[in-house]
Design a protein around this motif. Sequence first.
Motif, mmCIF file in Angstrom:
data_model
loop_
_atom_site.group_PDB
_atom_site.id
_atom_site.type_symbol
_atom_site.label_atom_id
_atom_site.label_comp_id
_atom_site.label_asym_id
_atom_site.label_seq_id
_atom_site.Cartn_x
_atom_site.Cartn_y
_atom_site.Cartn_z
ATOM 1 N N ILE A 65 0.984 -1.297 -0.168
ATOM 2 C CA ILE A 65 0.302 -0.060 -0.013
ATOM 3 C C ILE A 65 0.552 1.261 0.218
ATOM 4 N N VAL A 66 0.481 1.788 -0.481
ATOM 5 C CA VAL A 66 1.326 3.683 -1.199
ATOM 6 C C VAL A 66 0.308 4.545 -1.011
ATOM 7 N N VAL A 67 1.257 5.377 0.385
ATOM 8 C CA VAL A 67 0.157 6.597 0.270
ATOM 9 C C VAL A 67 0.996 7.405 -0.252
ATOM 10 N N ALA A 68 0.477 7.949 -1.293
ATOM 11 C CA ALA A 68 1.367 9.111 -1.915
ATOM 12 C C ALA A 68 0.186 10.652 -1.616
ATOM 13 N N ASP A 69 1.338 11.955 -1.420
ATOM 14 C CA ASP A 69 0.793 12.933 -1.048
ATOM 15 C C ASP A 69 0.976 13.565 -1.849
ATOM 16 N N GLU A 70 -0.044 14.099 -2.525
ATOM 17 C CA GLU A 70 0.461 14.916 -3.212
ATOM 18 C C GLU A 70 1.826 14.661 -3.883
ATOM 19 N N PRO A 71 1.912 13.517 -4.332
ATOM 20 C CA PRO A 71 3.087 13.338 -5.733
ATOM 21 C C PRO A 71 3.559 14.119 -6.503
ATOM 22 N N VAL A 72 2.688 15.046 -7.382
ATOM 23 C CA VAL A 72 2.920 15.367 -8.340
ATOM 24 C C VAL A 72 2.413 17.105 -8.378
ATOM 25 N N SER A 73 2.181 17.045 -7.242
ATOM 26 C CA SER A 73 1.589 18.896 -7.452
ATOM 27 C C SER A 73 2.858 20.336 -7.454
ATOM 28 N N ALA A 74 4.062 19.605 -6.810
ATOM 29 C CA ALA A 74 5.272 20.522 -7.160
ATOM 30 C C ALA A 74 5.371 20.233 -7.959
ATOM 31 N N LEU A 75 5.077 19.484 -9.314
ATOM 32 C CA LEU A 75 5.705 19.572 -10.509
ATOM 33 C C LEU A 75 5.364 20.100 -12.027
ATOM 34 N N ASP A 76 6.129 19.968 -12.779
ATOM 35 C CA ASP A 76 5.679 21.141 -13.626
ATOM 36 C C ASP A 76 5.075 19.741 -14.562
ATOM 37 N N VAL A 77 4.032 20.598 -15.512
ATOM 38 C CA VAL A 77 2.664 19.502 -16.252
ATOM 39 C C VAL A 77 3.507 18.599 -17.125
ATOM 40 N N SER A 78 4.952 18.301 -18.050
ATOM 41 C CA SER A 78 4.785 17.494 -18.770
ATOM 42 C C SER A 78 5.806 16.761 -18.065
ATOM 43 N N VAL A 79 6.286 17.513 -16.801
ATOM 44 C CA VAL A 79 6.759 15.927 -16.064
ATOM 45 C C VAL A 79 5.531 14.663 -15.194
ATOM 46 N N GLN A 80 5.099 15.817 -14.934
ATOM 47 C CA GLN A 80 3.464 15.142 -14.050
ATOM 48 C C GLN A 80 2.857 14.218 -14.807
ATOM 49 N N ALA A 81 3.293 14.469 -15.836
ATOM 50 C CA ALA A 81 2.759 13.392 -16.357
ATOM 51 C C ALA A 81 3.561 11.898 -16.497
ATOM 52 N N ALA A 82 4.875 11.634 -17.028
ATOM 53 C CA ALA A 82 5.862 10.992 -17.008
ATOM 54 C C ALA A 82 5.763 10.220 -15.384
ATOM 55 N N VAL A 83 5.379 11.297 -13.914
ATOM 56 C CA VAL A 83 5.618 10.846 -12.619
ATOM 57 C C VAL A 83 4.144 9.681 -12.875
ATOM 58 N N THR A 84 3.124 10.061 -12.986
ATOM 59 C CA THR A 84 2.045 9.524 -12.833
ATOM 60 C C THR A 84 1.770 7.757 -13.597
ATOM 61 N N ASP A 85 2.087 8.315 -14.373
ATOM 62 C CA ASP A 85 2.346 7.314 -15.698
ATOM 63 C C ASP A 85 3.337 5.854 -14.541
ATOM 64 N N LEU A 86 4.661 6.644 -14.247
ATOM 65 C CA LEU A 86 5.453 5.767 -14.001
ATOM 66 C C LEU A 86 4.785 5.185 -12.846
ATOM 67 N N LEU A 87 3.905 5.506 -11.251
ATOM 68 C CA LEU A 87 3.275 5.008 -10.031
ATOM 69 C C LEU A 87 2.187 4.346 -10.936
ATOM 70 N N MET A 88 1.233 4.645 -12.140
ATOM 71 C CA MET A 88 0.573 3.624 -12.811
ATOM 72 C C MET A 88 1.139 2.292 -13.339
ATOM 73 N N GLU A 89 2.111 2.125 -13.735
ATOM 74 C CA GLU A 89 2.895 0.951 -14.295
ATOM 75 C C GLU A 89 3.191 0.050 -13.250
ATOM 76 N N ILE A 90 3.450 0.813 -12.323
ATOM 77 C CA ILE A 90 4.603 0.071 -10.885
ATOM 78 C C ILE A 90 2.984 -0.742 -10.229
ATOM 79 N N GLN A 91 1.714 0.414 -9.980
ATOM 80 C CA GLN A 91 0.979 -0.381 -9.269
ATOM 81 C C GLN A 91 0.545 -1.864 -10.471
ATOM 82 N N ARG A 92 0.459 -1.945 -11.738
ATOM 83 C CA ARG A 92 -0.454 -2.710 -12.290
ATOM 84 C C ARG A 92 1.006 -3.896 -12.076
#
Lengths: 693, 361
Positions: A528-555
């Motif tokens: 179980i991973v609690v992600a507390d606003e993990p991408v809100s400090a990042l730029d939009v183009s980086v946000q996509a990559a980081v969320t993508d990564l989280l989703m991939e690890i989750q899968r």
Amino acid sequence: MADWDPSKPILEIENLSISFFTRLREIPAVMDFSCTVMPGEAMGLVGESGCGKSTVALAVMRDLGKNGKIVAGSIKFKGRDLTNMSEDALRSIRGSEIAMIYQEPMASLNPAMRVGDQLAEVPMIHQNMSRTEALKLARQIVADVRLPDPDRILQAYPHQLSGGQQQRIVIAMALMAKPALLILDEPTTALDVTVEAGIVDLVKELGAKYGTSMLFISHNLGLILDVCDRLCVMYSGEAVETGNVEEVFDNMRHPYTQALFRSIPLPGADKNASPLIAIPGNFPLPHERPKGCNFGPRCDYFKEGLCNKGDISMSAVPDDDRHASRCERWQEIDWAAPPAKRKAVAKTPIGPVVLKLDDLKKYYSVSSGAFGGGASKVVKANETLSFEAHEGETLAIVGESGCGKSTFAKVLMGLETATSGQIMLFDENVQDTPIQARNVDTVSSLQMVFQNPFDTLNPSMSVGRQIIRALEVFNIGTSDADREARMLELLDLVKLPRAFAERMPRQLSGGQKQRVGIARAFAGGAKIVVADEPVSALDVSVQAAVTDLLMEIQRKNKTTLLFISHDLSIVRYLSDRVMVMYLGHVVELGTTDQVFSPPYHPYTEALLSAVPIADTRVVKRRIVLEGDIPSAMNPPSGCPFQTRCRWKSEVPNGLCDREVPPVKVMAGGHQIKCHLDDTILNTMEPVIKIAAE
Amino acid sequence: MYLFLLRRVGLMLLTALSLSFIVFCLTNLAPNLEKLARTEGSVRMTDDDVANWVIQNGHGGSMVSRYGEWLGVVPGWVLTDEKGVTRGRCLQGGLTVESAPRFCGIFQGNWGTSTVFREPVLKTVTNKLAATGWLMFWVMMVMVPTALVLGVLSGMREGSRTDRVLSTFAIASTATPEYVSGVILIAFLGSATAGISPVLSSWGWIEGRTLFQGTATSAMDKITFWNFALPVITIALYGIGYIARMTRASMTEVMTQQYIRTARLKGVSFRQIIIKHALRNALIAPFTVIMLQFPWLLNGVVIVETLFNYKGFGWTLVQAAGNNDIQLLLGCSVVAVFVVLITQLISDIGYVFLNPRIRLS
């Protein structure tokens, strides 16, 4: 200023270049930047951090500091060139003709001066107004920016106001001299969405009322669409595309603009069927810009020998309203073609329940006096929290600051213990076990990804060492070599080059640091991973990559993700279920579709309406919440939301004032905590509609 | 506010009690008492006589009960020796056992008698404290405004030439201890044979033989610029550098704050930015430092008063320590503890007024 013709542009920036000079070298921050703002027009400046948009704003104010210098070009305000104006002449323009609104209202107000004095100062300087007159004007403007009880506000110190109120004061200060041009530098970034919506409405309304032109700086495309008439997209110190807002949004003619739009979650994006496309590579550092097109190395349409040959100038897009693009190939590119790389993935199956919360409560008792005296009060940070989370599921927890979402994360992690109620983690009760007393298995299977990647890594320890340290703590691996190997695997998992193990955190960009944070969280095979606003400090183009990564690890790992966020766009994009919190209460809980479509809880409805969406096809109903979030120290009686609810009159007998509403279970397990009758709930209309489809 | 004051006063009393107990224990150690017996009695006393003297003069018994007597919460000792002479803590000044009060410690106003000055400790301490009070007053009058002006001037434009020059001066002055700067000042300005005084005197520019007087003994009766300037400057110099550095740091930090930019972009002139926007915020940190200077001054005067032979509190402390004057040492330490604690209380309250973000209620 009498000789200025109102049909001419109010601000005309031509081929502006700004450099910062350090001992080592000259760092060009803005190159060859041009833009024009007509009277009454709102011009948006968009771009990621470091693209030079704030530098442009400060250059207009001629406040670049000791190191900054305008090296070429001109800035004409009402026909007068600001670049060679004397300090005295500038001072008479600052505050009276051009005013600025800043990103952080708290920091922009003098903490040791009363609000009234800070406001009155402006007309006292520029119009030689007497203090009493100036205070009278201040009172009127404070009422204008819709602050309650102006007399009390004028007497208050900034720290006695809430964030939204402070920003209104900054706006009031800017309007005191009725300026011709208003520069807004990310005016709502530090604020909650519902507060942001109120501020944006106010800015638009005041702009129309006083006919003020605006230069609106933001990284949020949705806000730009909301506020501006024209926009200018910046990338790495250059304007890459400029034009009418609708034109640029619908018929963009620069690859960067296109990539930017593809990397932000818009309605219709889905993590499985049509995932976001991150912009590959990194933002170039100012002294490492490539030859030719700055965006070249990250561009899908890059053509060797053409794009990296030499400087590229803006070229007008014909037939459009002053639309221009800094691209050599814009005429050749097929802009309507769907993105090639988008690959759909199968949905992860949802497994058994791994985390179960039952009636969890967390109260704090605080004393009111600054020196520890005074009556102690109970802050109810979490009230009757009950929900389940399944394996492989993403559960989003949404709410504005102060709603108790971070307290919940602390209780779950064991940094605090619960006041009452139960937390079942797998088959274990952990509500009373602080983190020190939890065994290594529990700790390593429940991990956290933090909001600010810049502060959560030890600055004096290499990246690899930090991950190995986590492995040691979690008793993983038998030897150092073993852990070393595992650490390299983790770097692979978060898609960082293995060479990064030797790097220090300061050598990494924000997105890369967040990847290290994710690697550390997954070091012990977290379930179980609690992600507390993990991408809100990042730029939009980086946000996509980081969320993508989280989703991939989750899968891959079937991880349960508790995604804490205030950004509803990203929540809609990636979560399976959504929990909406307000003042410690869960007001709505259901699958993403249930929460994002009617019936809504009245708070969810307002929250959805407040989110700016960067899509010209979207039609929104505007619901602006009045007032501020009540203090958790002194919550309203009855329903926590009753003070701001627009549906309150629909509930008979003043039930909302008296009783906390029961949790109502609707079709499909959708929970709403509201007194409203089912028939009324069912008549609610969707907040967001996509037109012409 | 009142609750806060009450708590602080309570804490102060507790601190004073524990500190005075520690000082009491240290000053009343056996070797000290032996030395006291030999000075008060006879130098040629035998060891047995010494032990006897110590007991006969009320220095027997446990440390705690003697401390209680000194405080005035335990009845004072009364002893009759083999010669039939009755002595007691409270039997001074011709009082008899019947007429004397049972308790006579500092709570009753009896601070004991100084063995050096042959007068009640309370009188010595108040007189000397008043003398030092004048010294401290003039030091503060010179030091605080100078230091704040220097600090603000160098902090408002960080890295400018003014800043560099003033910072160099501040560092140099704070790096020079009083016994060095005092000696240099005396030699340069207060000596009839060295420095600039002989030159000025031969030119007839000054009336006396020295520009300033190298000793401040005459200032005990009448303070003049001539006799008081050197000790004041000596103490102030060190503090000026220190406070100026603090003020500079605070000022440079304030000048980078966003609200200063806000003020600048409102069109406020640089002068007004400094006076209206920066100053109050910049003074919050140095204020605490300035209040901390009071206890430091109390220590600092030890050297300077001895150097300039100014008979104040510091000089008295040296005399008391050098002559094993137990009662006087105890008195001095109690006074010192209260001066320190009261200035800290004032500093905390003043801080609240400077910084609106902190409220006492």
